[in-house]
Design a protein around this motif. Structure first.
Motif, PDB file in Angstrom:
ATOM      1  N   ASP A 272      29.732 -16.701  24.144  1.00  0.00           N
ATOM      2  CA  ASP A 272      28.649 -15.752  23.896  1.00  0.00           C
ATOM      3  C   ASP A 272      27.445 -15.974  24.803  1.00  0.00           C
ATOM      4  OD1 ASP A 272      27.761 -18.083  22.762  1.00  0.00           O
ATOM      5  OD2 ASP A 272      27.599 -17.301  20.725  1.00  0.00           O
ATOM      6  N   GLY A 273      27.394 -17.093  25.507  1.00  0.00           N
ATOM      7  CA  GLY A 273      26.317 -17.301  26.470  1.00  0.00           C
ATOM      8  C   GLY A 273      26.694 -16.960  27.892  1.00  0.00           C
ATOM      9  N   LEU A 274      27.963 -16.597  28.102  1.00  0.00           N
ATOM     10  CA  LEU A 274      28.475 -16.382  29.452  1.00  0.00           C
ATOM     11  C   LEU A 274      28.744 -14.919  29.781  1.00  0.00           C
ATOM     12  CD1 LEU A 274      30.946 -19.395  29.578  1.00  0.00           C
ATOM     13  CD2 LEU A 274      28.885 -19.122  30.968  1.00  0.00           C
ATOM     14  N   GLY A 275      28.485 -14.009  28.842  1.00  0.00           N
ATOM     15  CA  GLY A 275      28.817 -12.611  29.051  1.00  0.00           C
ATOM     16  C   GLY A 275      28.258 -12.017  30.335  1.00  0.00           C
ATOM     17  N   PRO A 276      26.953 -12.131  30.623  1.00  0.00           N
ATOM     18  CA  PRO A 276      26.417 -11.547  31.855  1.00  0.00           C
ATOM     19  C   PRO A 276      27.005 -12.168  33.117  1.00  0.00           C
ATOM     20  CG  PRO A 276      24.659 -11.962  30.277  1.00  0.00           C
ATOM     21  CD  PRO A 276      25.888 -12.636  29.738  1.00  0.00           C
ATOM     22  N   LEU A 277      27.291 -13.470  33.085  1.00  0.00           N
ATOM     23  CA  LEU A 277      27.901 -14.134  34.236  1.00  0.00           C
ATOM     24  C   LEU A 277      29.321 -13.621  34.453  1.00  0.00           C
ATOM     25  CD1 LEU A 277      29.921 -16.801  34.998  1.00  0.00           C
ATOM     26  CD2 LEU A 277      27.960 -16.259  36.467  1.00  0.00           C
ATOM     27  N   VAL A 278      30.073 -13.494  33.377  1.00  0.00           N
ATOM     28  CA  VAL A 278      31.443 -12.977  33.471  1.00  0.00           C
ATOM     29  C   VAL A 278      31.428 -11.555  34.031  1.00  0.00           C
ATOM     30  CG1 VAL A 278      33.435 -12.241  32.102  1.00  0.00           C
ATOM     31  CG2 VAL A 278      32.383 -14.472  31.680  1.00  0.00           C
ATOM     32  N   ALA A 279      30.504 -10.727  33.561  1.00  0.00           N
ATOM     33  CA  ALA A 279      30.416  -9.345  34.048  1.00  0.00           C
ATOM     34  C   ALA A 279      30.105  -9.315  35.543  1.00  0.00           C
ATOM     35  CB  ALA A 279      29.345  -8.586  33.265  1.00  0.00           C
ATOM     36  N   ALA A 280      29.215 -10.211  36.002  1.00  0.00           N
ATOM     37  CA  ALA A 280      28.873 -10.261  37.426  1.00  0.00           C
ATOM     38  C   ALA A 280      30.071 -10.683  38.261  1.00  0.00           C
ATOM     39  CB  ALA A 280      27.700 -11.209  37.641  1.00  0.00           C
ATOM     40  N   LEU A 281      30.812 -11.684  37.798  1.00  0.00           N
ATOM     41  CA  LEU A 281      31.990 -12.137  38.536  1.00  0.00           C
ATOM     42  C   LEU A 281      33.037 -11.026  38.622  1.00  0.00           C
ATOM     43  CD1 LEU A 281      32.392 -15.782  37.157  1.00  0.00           C
ATOM     44  CD2 LEU A 281      31.603 -15.104  39.425  1.00  0.00           C
ATOM     45  N   ARG A 282      33.243 -10.323  37.532  1.00  0.00           N
ATOM     46  CA  ARG A 282      34.217  -9.225  37.553  1.00  0.00           C
ATOM     47  C   ARG A 282      33.776  -8.104  38.487  1.00  0.00           C
ATOM     48  NH1 ARG A 282      35.451  -9.262  31.004  1.00  0.00           N
ATOM     49  NH2 ARG A 282      36.970 -10.973  31.059  1.00  0.00           N
ATOM     50  N   GLN A 283      32.468  -7.844  38.544  1.00  0.00           N
ATOM     51  CA  GLN A 283      31.978  -6.824  39.462  1.00  0.00           C
ATOM     52  C   GLN A 283      32.276  -7.226  40.905  1.00  0.00           C
ATOM     53  OE1 GLN A 283      28.062  -5.436  38.517  1.00  0.00           O
ATOM     54  NE2 GLN A 283      27.772  -4.407  40.472  1.00  0.00           N
ATOM     55  N   LEU A 284      32.271  -8.522  41.179  1.00  0.00           N
ATOM     56  CA  LEU A 284      32.592  -9.011  42.516  1.00  0.00           C
ATOM     57  C   LEU A 284      34.098  -9.085  42.768  1.00  0.00           C
ATOM     58  CD1 LEU A 284      29.909 -11.848  42.836  1.00  0.00           C
ATOM     59  CD2 LEU A 284      30.001  -9.721  44.168  1.00  0.00           C
ATOM     60  N   GLY A 285      34.874  -8.670  41.786  1.00  0.00           N
ATOM     61  CA  GLY A 285      36.316  -8.630  41.957  1.00  0.00           C
ATOM     62  C   GLY A 285      37.032  -9.912  41.612  1.00  0.00           C
ATOM     63  N   ILE A 286      36.336 -10.836  40.932  1.00  0.00           N
ATOM     64  CA  ILE A 286      36.932 -12.116  40.546  1.00  0.00           C
ATOM     65  C   ILE A 286      37.608 -11.970  39.185  1.00  0.00           C
ATOM     66  CG2 ILE A 286      36.518 -14.562  40.147  1.00  0.00           C
ATOM     67  CD1 ILE A 286      35.958 -13.604  43.019  1.00  0.00           C
ATOM     68  N   SER A 287      38.850 -12.417  39.089  1.00  0.00           N
ATOM     69  CA  SER A 287      39.553 -12.405  37.813  1.00  0.00           C
ATOM     70  C   SER A 287      39.040 -13.556  36.958  1.00  0.00           C
ATOM     71  CB  SER A 287      41.064 -12.554  38.040  1.00  0.00           C
ATOM     72  OG  SER A 287      41.746 -12.620  36.808  1.00  0.00           O
ATOM     73  N   VAL A 288      38.442 -13.227  35.828  1.00  0.00           N
ATOM     74  CA  VAL A 288      37.826 -14.250  34.984  1.00  0.00           C
ATOM     75  C   VAL A 288      38.011 -13.860  33.519  1.00  0.00           C
ATOM     76  CG1 VAL A 288      35.582 -13.112  35.213  1.00  0.00           C
ATOM     77  CG2 VAL A 288      35.659 -15.484  34.478  1.00  0.00           C
TER      78      VAL A 288
END
Length: 438
Positions: A272-288
Motif C-alpha cells: 500500500d506504500g508502493l502504488g505510485p512507484l509501481v504505476a510509474a514503473l509500469r508507465q515506463l514499460g517495466i513489468s512489475v
C-alpha cells in the motif's frame, strides 16, 4: 569487482560498473522515515515501548542517542540488534543540551516529548539533507493551537508550554505537511487532549504512527480531509510496535533491477506504500507486481509499451513520494521518450541531483529550479560523483549500473544516513560493486 570492506572500517567511496542483470531476492530494512517518528511517539507515551525492525542507518542512531541524552532509557534485547525498548525514567530538572539534534531534520519530532518532560523544548535548527528550505513555521502554528509559545533565533528555537488548556484542539493545515501532522498528533498525546486536524498528511509514515497510537488505546479516525484522535480511558502499561519496511529502499532497488534488465523479488515493504512507484514503473514499460510485502520486477525482455513518464512529487493522498523521484530519473535516462520530473516539496534537490547526473554525461533540461525534463535513451559514462544527499546518492548508484566504465561515489556519510547497507543489497542481487576503504 566484488564488495570488500575491512572489519569495522567504513568505506570511503563506492565503485560501481555495469555487469550482469540483477537477479534473486533481497529484503529491505525498516523505514527510516517511519522509524524516526515512531521513536518520538514512543517517548510521548510514558510507558515502555518495544520497537522492532529498527534500521541501522545513522539518522536513526542519532535519534536513539538524542532520546538517551534527553532522559529516556534505551535498552536493546540480547541478540536482537533491530529491536529497542524505550523506557521512561524520572524527570530531570534541567533541559539537556542537544547539539546532535542539528545533524538530522527529524529532531523536531522530539518537541512534544520534551515539552511534556521539561515544560520546554530547546533545539538547534534541524539539519540533514541540503535539499532546500523547509521551514518550521507550520510546526509552531500547531504548537500555538495547543497553547504553547515559540521563540526563534539564529541558532535554533524554543517551544514553551505556557498554558494548560483542555478540550479538543482543532486546526486545519494550509498544506499536507508530514512534519506538522505528526507534531499535532504527538502533542495531542502529551497533553491528553482530543485532536481534530484538517487537511492532514496521509502518507504511510503518518498512518503507521496513527496505527501505533491506536494499539496504545487512542481512538483514531482518518479520512481524506480530516484526522481525529481521542485519548484512551486509561494510560497504557506498555506497547509493542514494528517499523514497516522501507518503501523508498524497495523502490530504489526496483529501479536498479529494471535499469540492469534483470528480474528480482524485493521483500519487506508493504504494497500500500508502493502504488505510485509501481504505476510509474509500469508507465515506463517495466513489468512489475506488488502484493502483500513483495515487489517483483521483471525487465529481462526490456520495456514493453513504454510511455513518457510524468513524475510529479505530491503530498496528496496517493501521490508520488518525492523520495521516489531521483531513482526514477536515473532509470528514465535509459528509456525512450521525453520524461518530466517535478519536486516542489524539496526545492533544492534537483540542484544536487542534476549536476551530479550531468557529470555522468546526462543531458537534462532544467525548466525551473523544481522541474526538469529529459529525453532518453542516453548513454552515460562513469566518473567520480558525490552523494550530496541521501536520495541523490542512491540514484547515482542506479545510474552507475549502466554508465560505461566505473562510477565512483563519494559522500557516503549522506548515503548511510538513510540506508544501512544499500551497496550490500545491490551486491546480493549481483551488482558489480566495490567498497573502497581509506
Amino acid at each position: 569487482m566484488t564488495t570488500t570492506r575491512a572489519p569495522g572500517v567504513a568505506a570511503e567511496v563506492i565503485a560501481v560498473r555495469p555487469g550482469a542483470p540483477l537477479t534473486g531476492s533481497v529484503t529491505v530494512d525498516g523505514s527510516k522515515n517511519a522509524a524516526l517518528p515512531l521513536l518520538a511517539a514512543a517517548a510521548t507515551l510514558g510507558c515502555p515501548v518495544r520497537l522492532s525492525n529498527i534500521p541501522a542507518n545513522t539518522d536513526v542512531q542519532t535519534m536513539l542517542a538524542l532520546l538517551q541524552q534527553s532522559g529516556w532509557h534505551v535498552a536493546q534485547p540480547v541478540g536482537k540488534p533491530a529491536t529497542a525498548v524505550i523506557l521512561p525514567t524520572e524527570s530531570r530538572h534541567t533541559h539537556p543540551d542537544l547539539p546532535q539534534a542539528a545533524r538530522i531534520r527529524a529532531s523536531y519530532y522530539l518537541v512534544p516529548a520534551l515539552l511534556a518532560r521539561y515544560g520546554e523544548a530547546r533545539l538547534p535548527w534541524p539539519g540533514g539533507c541540503r535539499i532546500g528550505a523547509r521551514g518550521m513555521d507550520l510546526h509552531f502554528r500547531v504548537y500555538e493551537a495547543f497553547g504553547d509559545r515559540s521563540v526563534v533565533d539564529d541558532t535554533g528555537y524554543r517551544v514553551e508550554a505556557t498554558a494548560s488548556r483542555t478540550g479538543t484542539a482543532s486546526l486545519a493545515l494550509p498544506f499536507r505537511s508530514r512534519g506538522a501532522t505528526l507534531a499535532a498528533m504527538l502533542r495531542a498525546v502529551t497533553t491528553g487532549r482530543s485532536l481534530r486536524l484538517g487537511e492532514p498528511n496521509l502518507s504511510p509514515e503518518v498512518l503507521c504512527v496513527l496505527d501505533a497510537l491506536h494499539t496504545a488505546g487512542w481512538e483514531t479516525w482518518v479520512g481524506e480531509r480530516l484526522l481525529t484522535l481521542s485519548p484512551p480511558s486509561s494510560a497504557p502499561s506498555d506497547a509493542a510496535w514494528a517499523v514497516p519496511g522501507d518503501k523508498v529502499e524497495a523502490g530504489t532497488l526496483a529501479c536498479a533491477v529494471a535499469v540492469s534488465g534483470g528480474s528480482a523479488r524485493i521483500e519487506g515493504a508493504r504494497a500500500d506504500g508502493l502504488g505510485p512507484l509501481v504505476a510509474a514503473l509500469r508507465q515506463l514499460g517495466i513489468s512489475v507486481g506488488s502484493e502483500a510485502n513483495t515487489l517483483t520486477v521483471n525487465a529481462q525482455d526490456g520495456p514493453v509499451a513504454s510511455r513518457p513518464l510524468r513524475a510529479i512529487a505530491s503530498l496528496s493522498p496517493g501521490g508520488l513520494d518525492a523520495d521516489f523521484e531521483p531513482p526514477l530519473m536515473a532509470l528514465a535516462l535509459g528509456l525512450p521518450g521525453t520524461h518530466l520530473f517535478a519536486d516542489a516539496i524539496n526545492p533544492g534537490r534537483h540542484g544536487n541531483l542534476l549536476s551530479q547526473l550531468a557529470r555522468l554525461g546526462a543531458v537534462i533540461e532544467e525548466i525551473s529550479p523544481t522541474e526538469c525534463r529529459l529525453t532518453g535513451p542516453q548513454q552515460l559514462t562513469g566518473t567520480g560523483v558525490e552523494a550530496t544527499d541521501i536520495r541523490t546518492g542512491s540514484a547515482l548508484m542506479v545510474a552507475g549500473l549502466t554508465a560505461q566504465g566505473v562510477t565512483t561515489l563519494g559522500g557516503l556519510d549522506q548515503l548511510r544516513r538513510g540506508h544501512a547497507d544499500l551497496p550490500g543489497k545491490l551486491h546480493a542481487l549481483g551488482a558489480d560493486v566495490c567498497e573502497v576503504t581509506p
